[in-house]
Design a protein around this motif. Sequence first.
Motif, PDB file in Angstrom:
ATOM      1  N   LYS A 142      10.734  -5.961   3.496  1.00  0.00           N
ATOM      2  CA  LYS A 142      10.541  -7.384   3.233  1.00  0.00           C
ATOM      3  C   LYS A 142       9.076  -7.691   2.916  1.00  0.00           C
ATOM      4  CE  LYS A 142      12.779 -10.532   3.662  1.00  0.00           C
ATOM      5  NZ  LYS A 142      13.691 -11.478   4.223  1.00  0.00           N
ATOM      6  N   SER A 143       8.291  -6.666   2.604  1.00  0.00           N
ATOM      7  CA  SER A 143       6.870  -6.921   2.396  1.00  0.00           C
ATOM      8  C   SER A 143       6.573  -7.474   1.012  1.00  0.00           C
ATOM      9  CB  SER A 143       6.057  -5.661   2.670  1.00  0.00           C
ATOM     10  OG  SER A 143       5.740  -5.642   4.048  1.00  0.00           O
ATOM     11  N   ALA A 144       5.295  -7.830   0.822  1.00  0.00           N
ATOM     12  CA  ALA A 144       4.879  -8.646  -0.313  1.00  0.00           C
ATOM     13  C   ALA A 144       5.400  -8.145  -1.666  1.00  0.00           C
ATOM     14  CB  ALA A 144       3.356  -8.744  -0.330  1.00  0.00           C
ATOM     15  N   ARG A 169       3.394   7.164  10.591  1.00  0.00           N
ATOM     16  CA  ARG A 169       4.403   6.141  10.886  1.00  0.00           C
ATOM     17  C   ARG A 169       5.801   6.768  10.872  1.00  0.00           C
ATOM     18  NH1 ARG A 169       5.127   1.970   5.924  1.00  0.00           N
ATOM     19  NH2 ARG A 169       6.709   1.266   7.396  1.00  0.00           N
ATOM     20  N   PHE A 223       5.067 -11.628   7.976  1.00  0.00           N
ATOM     21  CA  PHE A 223       4.765 -10.235   8.317  1.00  0.00           C
ATOM     22  C   PHE A 223       3.736 -10.165   9.452  1.00  0.00           C
ATOM     23  CE2 PHE A 223       1.626  -6.846   7.700  1.00  0.00           C
ATOM     24  CZ  PHE A 223       2.402  -5.723   7.934  1.00  0.00           C
ATOM     25  N   MET A 225      15.368   1.696   3.230  1.00  0.00           N
ATOM     26  CA  MET A 225      15.589   3.010   3.795  1.00  0.00           C
ATOM     27  C   MET A 225      16.919   2.953   4.543  1.00  0.00           C
ATOM     28  SD  MET A 225      12.884   5.276   6.036  1.00  0.00           S
ATOM     29  CE  MET A 225      13.108   4.419   7.587  1.00  0.00           C
ATOM     30  N   TYR A 252       7.953   7.644   7.673  1.00  0.00           N
ATOM     31  CA  TYR A 252       7.556   8.649   6.681  1.00  0.00           C
ATOM     32  C   TYR A 252       8.106  10.025   7.062  1.00  0.00           C
ATOM     33  CZ  TYR A 252       4.366   5.646   3.955  1.00  0.00           C
ATOM     34  OH  TYR A 252       3.825   4.685   3.129  1.00  0.00           O
ATOM     35  N   THR A 293       0.831  -1.206   0.000  1.00  0.00           N
ATOM     36  CA  THR A 293       0.000   0.000   0.000  1.00  0.00           C
ATOM     37  C   THR A 293       0.860   1.248   0.000  1.00  0.00           C
ATOM     38  OG1 THR A 293      -1.787  -1.164   1.108  1.00  0.00           O
ATOM     39  CG2 THR A 293      -1.816   1.231   1.241  1.00  0.00           C
ATOM     40  N   PHE A 294       0.642   2.120  -0.996  1.00  0.00           N
ATOM     41  CA  PHE A 294       1.525   3.281  -1.154  1.00  0.00           C
ATOM     42  C   PHE A 294       0.771   4.484  -1.684  1.00  0.00           C
ATOM     43  CE2 PHE A 294       2.099   2.350  -5.783  1.00  0.00           C
ATOM     44  CZ  PHE A 294       1.602   1.052  -5.795  1.00  0.00           C
ATOM     45  N   ASN A 321       5.610 -15.237   3.007  1.00  0.00           N
ATOM     46  CA  ASN A 321       6.098 -13.885   3.277  1.00  0.00           C
ATOM     47  C   ASN A 321       5.039 -13.059   4.020  1.00  0.00           C
ATOM     48  OD1 ASN A 321       5.852 -10.899   2.149  1.00  0.00           O
ATOM     49  ND2 ASN A 321       8.027 -11.378   2.337  1.00  0.00           N
ATOM     50  N   GLN A 328       9.189  -0.952  17.181  1.00  0.00           N
ATOM     51  CA  GLN A 328      10.329  -1.477  16.422  1.00  0.00           C
ATOM     52  C   GLN A 328      11.433  -0.463  16.177  1.00  0.00           C
ATOM     53  OE1 GLN A 328       7.888  -2.392  13.164  1.00  0.00           O
ATOM     54  NE2 GLN A 328       7.279  -4.406  13.901  1.00  0.00           N
ATOM     55  N   LEU A 329      11.077   0.826  16.087  1.00  0.00           N
ATOM     56  CA  LEU A 329      12.088   1.807  15.726  1.00  0.00           C
ATOM     57  C   LEU A 329      12.820   2.377  16.939  1.00  0.00           C
ATOM     58  CD1 LEU A 329      10.278   3.775  12.863  1.00  0.00           C
ATOM     59  CD2 LEU A 329      11.837   1.840  12.686  1.00  0.00           C
ATOM     60  N   ALA A 333       6.597   4.994  15.816  1.00  0.00           N
ATOM     61  CA  ALA A 333       7.897   4.316  15.732  1.00  0.00           C
ATOM     62  C   ALA A 333       7.733   2.849  15.346  1.00  0.00           C
ATOM     63  CB  ALA A 333       8.639   4.450  17.054  1.00  0.00           C
ATOM     64  N   GLU A 369      15.085  -5.907   9.065  1.00  0.00           N
ATOM     65  CA  GLU A 369      13.971  -6.118   8.132  1.00  0.00           C
ATOM     66  C   GLU A 369      12.824  -5.229   8.581  1.00  0.00           C
ATOM     67  OE1 GLU A 369      14.699 -10.864   7.332  1.00  0.00           O
ATOM     68  OE2 GLU A 369      12.998 -10.208   8.534  1.00  0.00           O
ATOM     69  N   THR A 370      12.120  -4.662   7.638  1.00  0.00           N
ATOM     70  CA  THR A 370      11.059  -3.747   8.044  1.00  0.00           C
ATOM     71  C   THR A 370       9.767  -4.042   7.295  1.00  0.00           C
ATOM     72  OG1 THR A 370      10.514  -1.405   8.267  1.00  0.00           O
ATOM     73  CG2 THR A 370      11.762  -2.009   6.341  1.00  0.00           C
ATOM     74  N   PRO A 371       8.620  -3.733   7.937  1.00  0.00           N
ATOM     75  CA  PRO A 371       7.356  -3.871   7.226  1.00  0.00           C
ATOM     76  C   PRO A 371       7.315  -2.907   6.047  1.00  0.00           C
ATOM     77  CG  PRO A 371       6.980  -3.381   9.555  1.00  0.00           C
ATOM     78  CD  PRO A 371       8.441  -3.257   9.301  1.00  0.00           C
ATOM     79  N   CYS A 372       6.342  -3.115   5.188  1.00  0.00           N
ATOM     80  CA  CYS A 372       6.168  -2.341   3.958  1.00  0.00           C
ATOM     81  C   CYS A 372       6.528  -0.870   4.138  1.00  0.00           C
ATOM     82  CB  CYS A 372       4.715  -2.450   3.501  1.00  0.00           C
ATOM     83  SG  CYS A 372       4.421  -1.706   1.894  1.00  0.00           S
ATOM     84  N   LEU A 373       7.441  -0.363   3.293  1.00  0.00           N
ATOM     85  CA  LEU A 373       7.851   1.041   3.374  1.00  0.00           C
ATOM     86  C   LEU A 373       6.983   1.955   2.506  1.00  0.00           C
ATOM     87  CD1 LEU A 373      11.740   0.662   3.468  1.00  0.00           C
ATOM     88  CD2 LEU A 373      10.295   1.565   5.279  1.00  0.00           C
ATOM     89  N   GLY A 374       5.964   1.375   1.866  1.00  0.00           N
ATOM     90  CA  GLY A 374       5.006   2.214   1.140  1.00  0.00           C
ATOM     91  C   GLY A 374       5.565   2.861  -0.111  1.00  0.00           C
ATOM     92  N   ASN A 429       5.402  -0.694  13.919  1.00  0.00           N
ATOM     93  CA  ASN A 429       4.323  -1.581  14.335  1.00  0.00           C
ATOM     94  C   ASN A 429       3.000  -1.364  13.573  1.00  0.00           C
ATOM     95  OD1 ASN A 429       6.336  -1.284  16.551  1.00  0.00           O
ATOM     96  ND2 ASN A 429       5.218  -3.036  17.355  1.00  0.00           N
TER      97      ASN A 429
END
Lengths: 424, 188
Positions: free
Chosen positions: B106-108, A126, A338, B157, A129, A91-92, A334, B90-91, A168, B143-148, A170
Amino acid sequence: MLTNPLTKNVTDQNVAADLGRYLENGGYRGWRKAHTMAPDKIIEQVKDGGLRGRGGAGFNTGLKWSFVPRGEGSPEQKFIVCNADEMEPGTFKDRLLMERDPHLLLEGMAIAAYAIGASIGYIFIRGEYHLAAERLENAIAEAREQGFLGSNIFDSKFSLEIFVHRSAGNYICGEETALLNALEGRRAIPRAKPPFPQVSGLWGKPTVVNNVETFCNIPHLIELGVDWYRGLGRGEDAGSKVFGVSGKVNNPGTWELPMGTPIREIIEKHAGGMQDGLELRGFLPGGGSTDFLGPEHLDLPMDYDVIGKAGSRMGTGTIIVLDNQTCPVGLVLNLSQFFARESCGWCTPCRDGLPWVVKILQRIEDGEGLPEDLDLLREQCQRIGPGKTFCALAPGAAEPLQSALKLFEQDFIDHIENHCCPYE
Amino acid sequence: MSSLLEPELIEVMEHSNRDSDKFSGPLTAEEKEEIDREASHYENKSSVGLEALRIVQKHRRWISDDTIQAISNYLDIPVAELESVATYFQLIFRQPVGKEVIYLCKSASCWVMGCDRLQKHITETLAIEPGQTSADGIFTLLETPCLGDCDKAPVLMLGEEMHRNLDESAIDDLIDKKKKYHADKSPD
């Protein structure tokens, strides 16, 4: 007639529309108009416009606002909160809206705040960003200076301050009650509902939480009216939407299109179709927590109820495409990794069930799966499904899994029978 | 995200961090000022715990026990409560990290576009698994969730900077650039 209200200020250049450009293009006209209206009328107009939440759940936005207690005896302090915790895999869209046209979001929030009687707003963004947060902070400063935010807006008694809250990490922070806990400085664990945030939200006060894109729909819906807004949609649903496609297509990206645009048109025309030599096996219509659909669903329009009837959800409207040379078991693994990592750990089915799913999928992918594993996975989908958990995270994880087990069953069987991943 | 740091490495890094006062001890005037500014957005100071952790980490790179105590003293939030927040998000880093944190998406969408291959390449180049820090103390891989940024997958990043449409050679360039930057810089 305006057909791209969400992205009309978005150009090829990666710059934010500043206040000058925003005003030249008709910015803050919706807020000026709303300010002369009775709050009830605004809520009614948003409800009649048929705007549905763009964060994924698709609830009628005006109806959501109408649950906030008003009038005598209601709490004086209320809050408006923007959910800018965009972390759904694939999602972007909110990043684009915030980075390129931050004033549109502020204007939408201002109208919403006025409608429900909130004097403080928070944008919960988040932590990753950075650019969007910076541009929003600049836009807030500009809007305050010109009197669109701050004290006694338009020389009235209404005042509104909007603050950016940088989170931060999650994924669970995107769940609105977990978000409220995080905003209060606590661990982001979802709250029991009821009470709903509209009645008892941030610090126990009435609070409306809406997604970035939802707020961005408000200014023009108010300025140009219900008929114009409903007319934007091609099918059952009203308005336009930022759709997106990622995966092995020729031209991945985002486009503002009418609600009800057929999926085929989004993938083939806008995203340029599959890359050379590849075929479409399936797709997730709206992010990682939606069910896979197959090629037979390509002609469906992107409308909430149509996609729902087809067995999935429109979710965030950002499509992830699976091609015929990518392993569906690997993709579901995957996604499950997640969700397992992002579980807050509060309830057992999610905390223990998701890692179990990962373990089973990993052994199948590694060629060590057992014939009974497929039934075990199906059973897990039931155990982490709707009604079994505290919030929607684990049921969301079950969606791609349960649909992949149906759509790509033979792939799972091949992994188990041949003791290897056929795609490697 | 679990950390796989070797105990010896933690010791070395904690020691080097102690040498320089900015990693530990009471909050600086600058840190307090930034926290106060955020705190003014909320009814009471107890809400600003996570933002205080984030602000202080920006200056100290990670959050040590001393730092938690310092924030607790300043905001009058119990250490246990701050700790529960610090370990949840996490950060926020409760262990030392390198000078450059690589957040590999590492997201889809990134997975479909080959992020596993990139991870393998980073792991081979820097000899670190996700959660580890390179021996020279420069890079930490997470590893990080989706960075959009899914239409430009695969992405990562580095610090606060996005890098898009990556392949192995782009990763090599990035690593070389950062190595050179830190070699030229006076040690901190």
